[in-house]
Each structure stands twice: as C-alpha cells, then as structure tokens.
Design a protein around this motif. Structure first.
Motif, PDB file in Angstrom:
ATOM      1  N   LEU A  86      27.999  14.906  -2.608  1.00  0.00           N
ATOM      2  CA  LEU A  86      26.976  13.973  -3.086  1.00  0.00           C
ATOM      3  C   LEU A  86      25.586  14.582  -2.988  1.00  0.00           C
ATOM      4  CD1 LEU A  86      26.138  11.093  -4.014  1.00  0.00           C
ATOM      5  CD2 LEU A  86      25.918  10.557  -1.584  1.00  0.00           C
ATOM      6  N   LEU A  87      25.302  15.236  -1.888  1.00  0.00           N
ATOM      7  CA  LEU A  87      24.004  15.885  -1.703  1.00  0.00           C
ATOM      8  C   LEU A  87      23.766  16.979  -2.753  1.00  0.00           C
ATOM      9  CD1 LEU A  87      21.539  15.937   0.195  1.00  0.00           C
ATOM     10  CD2 LEU A  87      22.724  17.723   1.474  1.00  0.00           C
ATOM     11  N   ALA A  88      24.803  17.756  -3.052  1.00  0.00           N
ATOM     12  CA  ALA A  88      24.680  18.804  -4.063  1.00  0.00           C
ATOM     13  C   ALA A  88      24.447  18.207  -5.452  1.00  0.00           C
ATOM     14  CB  ALA A  88      25.927  19.677  -4.072  1.00  0.00           C
ATOM     15  N   LEU A  89      25.153  17.140  -5.776  1.00  0.00           N
ATOM     16  CA  LEU A  89      24.979  16.509  -7.088  1.00  0.00           C
ATOM     17  C   LEU A  89      23.601  15.879  -7.245  1.00  0.00           C
ATOM     18  CD1 LEU A  89      28.481  14.857  -7.576  1.00  0.00           C
ATOM     19  CD2 LEU A  89      27.524  16.770  -8.861  1.00  0.00           C
ATOM     20  N   VAL A  90      23.121  15.217  -6.195  1.00  0.00           N
ATOM     21  CA  VAL A  90      21.792  14.606  -6.253  1.00  0.00           C
ATOM     22  C   VAL A  90      20.718  15.689  -6.349  1.00  0.00           C
ATOM     23  CG1 VAL A  90      20.122  13.257  -4.921  1.00  0.00           C
ATOM     24  CG2 VAL A  90      22.464  12.462  -5.139  1.00  0.00           C
ATOM     25  N   SER A  91      20.893  16.781  -5.610  1.00  0.00           N
ATOM     26  CA  SER A  91      19.930  17.888  -5.676  1.00  0.00           C
ATOM     27  C   SER A  91      19.903  18.516  -7.058  1.00  0.00           C
ATOM     28  CB  SER A  91      20.271  18.945  -4.635  1.00  0.00           C
ATOM     29  OG  SER A  91      20.219  18.410  -3.354  1.00  0.00           O
ATOM     30  N   ALA A  92      21.079  18.719  -7.642  1.00  0.00           N
ATOM     31  CA  ALA A  92      21.141  19.304  -8.982  1.00  0.00           C
ATOM     32  C   ALA A  92      20.497  18.379 -10.015  1.00  0.00           C
ATOM     33  CB  ALA A  92      22.595  19.589  -9.362  1.00  0.00           C
ATOM     34  N   ALA A  93      20.733  17.083  -9.897  1.00  0.00           N
ATOM     35  CA  ALA A  93      20.127  16.135 -10.834  1.00  0.00           C
ATOM     36  C   ALA A  93      18.608  16.095 -10.658  1.00  0.00           C
ATOM     37  CB  ALA A  93      20.724  14.745 -10.621  1.00  0.00           C
ATOM     38  N   ALA A  94      18.145  16.176  -9.421  1.00  0.00           N
ATOM     39  CA  ALA A  94      16.697  16.173  -9.175  1.00  0.00           C
ATOM     40  C   ALA A  94      16.053  17.430  -9.742  1.00  0.00           C
ATOM     41  CB  ALA A  94      16.421  16.066  -7.683  1.00  0.00           C
ATOM     42  N   PHE A  95      16.694  18.572  -9.549  1.00  0.00           N
ATOM     43  CA  PHE A  95      16.165  19.822 -10.085  1.00  0.00           C
ATOM     44  C   PHE A  95      16.152  19.789 -11.616  1.00  0.00           C
ATOM     45  CE2 PHE A  95      16.733  24.266 -11.437  1.00  0.00           C
ATOM     46  CZ  PHE A  95      15.563  24.786 -10.912  1.00  0.00           C
ATOM     47  N   ARG A  96      17.193  19.221 -12.198  1.00  0.00           N
ATOM     48  CA  ARG A  96      17.309  19.132 -13.654  1.00  0.00           C
ATOM     49  C   ARG A  96      16.248  18.180 -14.222  1.00  0.00           C
ATOM     50  NH1 ARG A  96      18.774  21.965 -17.164  1.00  0.00           N
ATOM     51  NH2 ARG A  96      19.454  21.039 -19.062  1.00  0.00           N
ATOM     52  N   SER A  97      15.923  17.127 -13.485  1.00  0.00           N
ATOM     53  CA  SER A  97      14.976  16.123 -13.959  1.00  0.00           C
ATOM     54  C   SER A  97      13.540  16.415 -13.565  1.00  0.00           C
ATOM     55  CB  SER A  97      15.366  14.752 -13.415  1.00  0.00           C
ATOM     56  OG  SER A  97      16.673  14.426 -13.794  1.00  0.00           O
ATOM     57  N   SER A  98      13.302  17.456 -12.830  1.00  0.00           N
ATOM     58  CA  SER A  98      11.950  17.732 -12.344  1.00  0.00           C
ATOM     59  C   SER A  98      10.981  18.108 -13.461  1.00  0.00           C
ATOM     60  CB  SER A  98      11.985  18.841 -11.300  1.00  0.00           C
ATOM     61  OG  SER A  98      12.381  20.058 -11.882  1.00  0.00           O
ATOM     62  N   THR A  99      11.497  18.450 -14.610  1.00  0.00           N
ATOM     63  CA  THR A  99      10.630  18.820 -15.726  1.00  0.00           C
ATOM     64  C   THR A  99       9.702  17.675 -16.112  1.00  0.00           C
ATOM     65  OG1 THR A  99      12.433  20.197 -16.522  1.00  0.00           O
ATOM     66  CG2 THR A  99      10.629  19.818 -18.025  1.00  0.00           C
ATOM     67  N   GLY A 100      10.206  16.459 -16.117  1.00  0.00           N
ATOM     68  CA  GLY A 100       9.378  15.322 -16.481  1.00  0.00           C
ATOM     69  C   GLY A 100       8.220  15.106 -15.531  1.00  0.00           C
ATOM     70  N   VAL A 101       8.440  15.345 -14.260  1.00  0.00           N
ATOM     71  CA  VAL A 101       7.390  15.164 -13.262  1.00  0.00           C
ATOM     72  C   VAL A 101       6.384  16.306 -13.325  1.00  0.00           C
ATOM     73  CG1 VAL A 101       6.949  14.984 -10.787  1.00  0.00           C
ATOM     74  CG2 VAL A 101       8.956  13.890 -11.779  1.00  0.00           C
ATOM     75  N   LEU A 102       6.867  17.492 -13.611  1.00  0.00           N
ATOM     76  CA  LEU A 102       6.015  18.680 -13.592  1.00  0.00           C
ATOM     77  C   LEU A 102       5.449  19.051 -14.958  1.00  0.00           C
ATOM     78  CD1 LEU A 102       8.232  20.841 -11.238  1.00  0.00           C
ATOM     79  CD2 LEU A 102       6.177  19.572 -10.648  1.00  0.00           C
ATOM     80  N   PHE A 103       5.591  18.188 -15.937  1.00  0.00           N
ATOM     81  CA  PHE A 103       5.183  18.514 -17.300  1.00  0.00           C
ATOM     82  C   PHE A 103       3.701  18.867 -17.391  1.00  0.00           C
ATOM     83  CE2 PHE A 103       7.693  18.550 -21.008  1.00  0.00           C
ATOM     84  CZ  PHE A 103       6.851  18.443 -22.091  1.00  0.00           C
ATOM     85  N   ILE A 104       2.851  17.998 -16.917  1.00  0.00           N
ATOM     86  CA  ILE A 104       1.403  18.230 -17.004  1.00  0.00           C
ATOM     87  C   ILE A 104       0.967  19.403 -16.124  1.00  0.00           C
ATOM     88  CG2 ILE A 104      -0.862  17.202 -16.545  1.00  0.00           C
ATOM     89  CD1 ILE A 104       0.354  14.538 -17.515  1.00  0.00           C
ATOM     90  N   PRO A 105       1.443  19.517 -14.871  1.00  0.00           N
ATOM     91  CA  PRO A 105       1.061  20.696 -14.087  1.00  0.00           C
ATOM     92  C   PRO A 105       1.498  22.021 -14.717  1.00  0.00           C
ATOM     93  CG  PRO A 105       1.928  19.015 -12.635  1.00  0.00           C
ATOM     94  CD  PRO A 105       2.140  18.541 -14.032  1.00  0.00           C
ATOM     95  N   ILE A 106       2.654  22.042 -15.362  1.00  0.00           N
ATOM     96  CA  ILE A 106       3.103  23.268 -16.038  1.00  0.00           C
ATOM     97  C   ILE A 106       2.170  23.598 -17.196  1.00  0.00           C
ATOM     98  CG2 ILE A 106       4.933  24.206 -17.516  1.00  0.00           C
ATOM     99  CD1 ILE A 106       6.951  22.831 -15.672  1.00  0.00           C
TER     100      ILE A 106
END
Length: 93
Positions: A15-35
């Motif tokens: 579960l921890l690995a799946l949640v981490s992978a989903a968070a890493f995959r979805s981080s683009t939306g949060v980091l869009f403006i800083p990128i």
C-alpha cells in the motif's frame, strides 16, 4: 499481546509503495507553476511534455502487463528499478 501476521506487513508495504507511486505520478499538477518559472518554459511546452508522458504511459501499460504475466513481476520490474529511482527529482539544496 498478539503479533501481527507477516502478510499484513506485506500488505502495508505494498500500500505504501502504491500510494508513493501515485503521489510521484501526480506531482506534476502541484509542481506545474514552479517548473515553468524555474526553467522559463511556456505553458504549452510544459503541457505538451506532460501529455506526451501520459500518452506513452497509457500506451505501454498493456504491454507491460502482458510481459509481467508471461515472465513474472519480479523479473519484469527488478531490472529497471535502479534507473527509475535515479530519474526522480532531487530536493533543492
């Protein structure tokens, strides 16, 4: 006190690995403006890069699943694992 069965630990780590992978995959939306501000990219360039990434991810997923069914998850996932960790962005210093 009863000890927890080993299968629950495996389930928790999975579960921890799946949640981490989903968070890493979805981080683009949060980091869009800083990128965009960091690299000076236009919104079109950043959106195109994310879109290409998602399309390629969607196109390769069925083939990856077929390979995993044929050769097993461990033999399919283990070889590229060290290189995928090296591609993760490191925190700023």
């Amino acid at each position: 006190m009863r000890r927890m069965h080993r299968a629950w630990w495996v389930a928790f780590v999975t579960l921890l690995a799946l949640v981490s992978a989903a968070a890493f995959r979805s981080s683009t939306g949060v980091l869009f403006i800083p990128i965009e501000t960091e690299f000076g990219w236009d919104r079109r360039v950043t959106s195109a890069a994310v879109s290409i990434n998602l399309v390629l991810y969607g196109l390769t997923a069925p083939f990856a699943a077929a390979i995993m069914e044929r050769w097993g998850v461990r033999r399919t996932v283990a070889p590229p694992s060290p290189s995928s960790g090296s591609r993760a962005p490191s925190p700023p210093r």
